[in-house]
Structure formats: C-alpha cells, structure tokens
Design an enzyme around this catalytic site. Sequence first.
Site, short mmCIF file in Angstrom:
data_model
loop_
_atom_site.label_atom_id
_atom_site.label_comp_id
_atom_site.label_asym_id
_atom_site.label_seq_id
_atom_site.Cartn_x
_atom_site.Cartn_y
_atom_site.Cartn_z
N MET A 30 0.84 -1.20 0.00
CA MET A 30 0.00 0.00 0.00
C MET A 30 0.88 1.26 0.00
O MET A 30 0.40 2.36 0.33
CB MET A 30 -0.94 -0.01 1.20
N HIS A 34 9.02 1.10 3.37
CA HIS A 34 10.11 1.09 4.35
C HIS A 34 10.96 -0.16 4.11
O HIS A 34 10.69 -0.93 3.17
CB HIS A 34 9.54 1.16 5.78
N GLN A 35 11.94 -0.37 4.99
CA GLN A 35 12.88 -1.48 4.78
C GLN A 35 12.19 -2.85 4.78
O GLN A 35 12.67 -3.78 4.13
CB GLN A 35 13.98 -1.47 5.86
N GLY A 36 11.09 -2.98 5.50
CA GLY A 36 10.34 -4.25 5.49
C GLY A 36 9.84 -4.56 4.10
O GLY A 36 10.02 -5.68 3.59
N HIS A 37 9.26 -3.57 3.43
CA HIS A 37 8.81 -3.75 2.05
C HIS A 37 10.01 -4.06 1.15
O HIS A 37 9.96 -4.95 0.31
CB HIS A 37 8.16 -2.48 1.51
N GLN A 61 -10.46 -2.76 2.25
CA GLN A 61 -9.94 -3.47 3.42
C GLN A 61 -9.87 -2.59 4.67
O GLN A 61 -9.43 -3.04 5.71
CB GLN A 61 -8.58 -4.11 3.12
N ASP A 151 2.22 -9.35 9.02
CA ASP A 151 0.77 -9.58 8.91
C ASP A 151 0.56 -11.08 8.77
O ASP A 151 0.19 -11.58 7.71
CB ASP A 151 0.23 -8.82 7.70
N MET A 185 8.46 -2.42 11.80
CA MET A 185 8.27 -1.34 10.81
C MET A 185 6.85 -1.39 10.27
O MET A 185 6.31 -2.47 10.03
CB MET A 185 9.27 -1.51 9.67
N ARG A 188 2.33 3.02 9.11
CA ARG A 188 1.58 3.87 10.04
C ARG A 188 2.47 4.46 11.14
O ARG A 188 2.03 5.38 11.84
CB ARG A 188 0.45 3.08 10.69
P1 AMP Z 1 1.43 -3.04 3.43
O1 AMP Z 1 2.03 -1.99 2.54
O2 AMP Z 1 1.38 -2.66 4.86
O3 AMP Z 1 0.14 -3.59 2.89
O4 AMP Z 1 2.44 -4.25 3.40
C1 AMP Z 1 2.85 -4.85 2.19
C2 AMP Z 1 3.65 -6.09 2.49
O5 AMP Z 1 4.78 -5.73 3.29
C3 AMP Z 1 2.85 -7.12 3.31
O6 AMP Z 1 3.19 -8.42 2.85
C4 AMP Z 1 3.35 -6.88 4.71
O7 AMP Z 1 3.24 -8.02 5.54
C5 AMP Z 1 4.80 -6.53 4.44
N1 AMP Z 1 5.36 -5.81 5.58
C6 AMP Z 1 4.86 -4.70 6.18
N2 AMP Z 1 5.62 -4.35 7.22
C7 AMP Z 1 6.61 -5.26 7.31
C8 AMP Z 1 7.72 -5.46 8.18
N3 AMP Z 1 7.95 -4.64 9.21
N4 AMP Z 1 8.55 -6.51 7.96
C9 AMP Z 1 8.31 -7.36 6.92
N5 AMP Z 1 7.28 -7.23 6.06
C10 AMP Z 1 6.45 -6.20 6.24
#
Ligand code: AMP
Length: 284
Positions: A30, A34-37, A61, A151, A185, A188
């Site tokens: 979405m 960040h680094q997780g993405h 959602q 998630d 991370m 939000r």
């Molecule tokens: P979102 O943009 O929040 O819908 O997340 C997109 C994808 O990034 C989803 O598969 C999330 O689970 C993953 N994601 C979000 N935050 C993290 C994080 N801190 N570490 C690893 N993956 C993440």
Amino acid sequence: MKIFTKKSELKEFLSNQKADGKSIGFVPTMGALHQGHLSLIKRAKEKNDIGVVSIFVNPTQFDNKEDLDKYPKTFDNDVLLLESVNCDVLFFPSVEEIYAENITSEKFDFDGLEHQMEGKFRDGHFDGVGTIVKALFEIVEPDTAYFGRKDFQQLQIIHKLVEKHNIPVKIKGRPIFREEDGLAMSSRNVRLTKEHREAAPFIYKTLKKARKKFGAKSAKELTEWVEKKLKKHPLLELEYFTIADEQTLETATIIEPNKKYRAFIAVFAGDIRLIDNISLKRKH
Ligand code: AMP
C-alpha cells in the site's frame, strides 16, 4: 523502472516477458515504503527475473474511514526506494482502474481463519484483502508472491486463498523487519506522536518476555500476564493478545508438542493501531 497505471498495459508488458521465459516475483503493497517492504522486493529480485511491486491503498480493506483517509502517501520517495533496489516494474493503479464503479468486496470463506484476531476487530478486512490480492494476482500472474510475517494472519489467509481458488501462484512468507528499538516497521509508524513513538517499543519487549515465559506458564496465564502489563501502561491500550496455533489461528488452550504457536498482539498508541507477533518455541 517501468511504471504502469493501466492493467491492460501492464498485462501486455508482462506477457511479453513471460513469452521470453522470464519468471515474475510480485510484492503487493500500500506504499509508504520502508525497509520491510524493500526486503520483500530484494527477495523477489533474487529469486526471479522480473520484480513487480504494486502500490494501491485498497479502500475495501479499511473499516475505519479516518485510517484510510490518513494512510501515508509518499509516492516520489517510494519510486526512489524502488529504484534503489532495482525493482523492474511498479503498478500504481487508481481506485477506478481496479474497482470501476463498484467499490465493494467479494465474500470469502477462508475456513475460519478470517474470524480470528484481526477479523474480529476489523469488520470485512479480509474480504477486502482477498478481493484485492485475487485481482492483483489475475492482473500480474506472478510465479511467486512475497508477503511479510508482520501480517501473519494475512499471510495464512493468502495461502488459503490460492489453495481454495486454485490460483497458480507460490506464496512465500518473509521475516518481520524492525526499527533498532524493536518496533515492527509499519507505514503507520510515521503517524505516531513523539511520545507514542517512544512508548511503542514496549509492544515487542512484552512479546519477547512472553516468549521467554512460554512453556513455564500456561497460555491462559501468559495472556493474563500480558493483559496486566499493558493495562499498567499509561500510553498504550491493548486490543487483543492471543496465543494461537499457526495453522488454524485458533486461540490455544492446551499446548500440543507437534504444533507451532505464535503470540499475536494489537495495541492502540493514541489513534494509531499497531500489530505485531512472535513465534513461540517451547523450552522442552
Ligand atoms: P502493506 O504496505 O502494509 O500492505 O504491506 C505490504 C507487504 O509488506 C505485506 O506483505 C506486509 O506483511 C509486508 N510488511 C509490512 N511491514 C513489514 C515489516 N515490518 N517486515 C516485513 N514485512 C512487512
């Protein structure tokens, strides 16, 4: 990096790539990256010929209009970050491009996974997630799609989605990325006030302590212990803490030796809802 806003143009580009024998790794997001993405995108690039990312803040959602309206949008920075990890393709559609005139969800049966935890507190959330992920899979037709365990319930639901709908996409779960102080991370996190941001690492600290106590205390005792800890915190408000079976996501009462368990938590830090989870390993 190529940027597409129209599904027909993206489909045409990707079908040419597939015709050349290229494999496609896909990361739906979405935005407000960040680094997780980025870790997911790096993985998609390592394991596939072409890395595709989507940025789409999916209205169906969200059960909370304010959360939807205030969802962070940092498109220019997202593009720079994606280019820094050599992402090949960004799909950035409008709401109309995805939903046309009808912004509603399909109804899904995820064999009960959707009724646990987030499903109890975010009405219709997983119908919205199922609708958008299914639609994106139909557009991108990736070989493999990558999701974060941040998630975890969503990850299990996506596994169920592809299994029940015979969607030919491999699903891979990846580790949770954290800030140095342990806070998971999240896009939000930038919306937290200074004092809530300082308080938020308490969530992961508590999860780690709970993991240490797992086995010595029963699931019920441990849940009560976490509830008490959060109740005492002046800035954080617990929505739920649950120890659940990783497969069924049902709350665990008796811990069975051959099953995997995980602790899940949702907390309000002011107006911002934060979720986290941790794998639980028995000591014996
Ligand atoms: P979102 O943009 O929040 O819908 O997340 C997109 C994808 O990034 C989803 O598969 C999330 O689970 C993953 N994601 C979000 N935050 C993290 C994080 N801190 N570490 C690893 N993956 C993440």
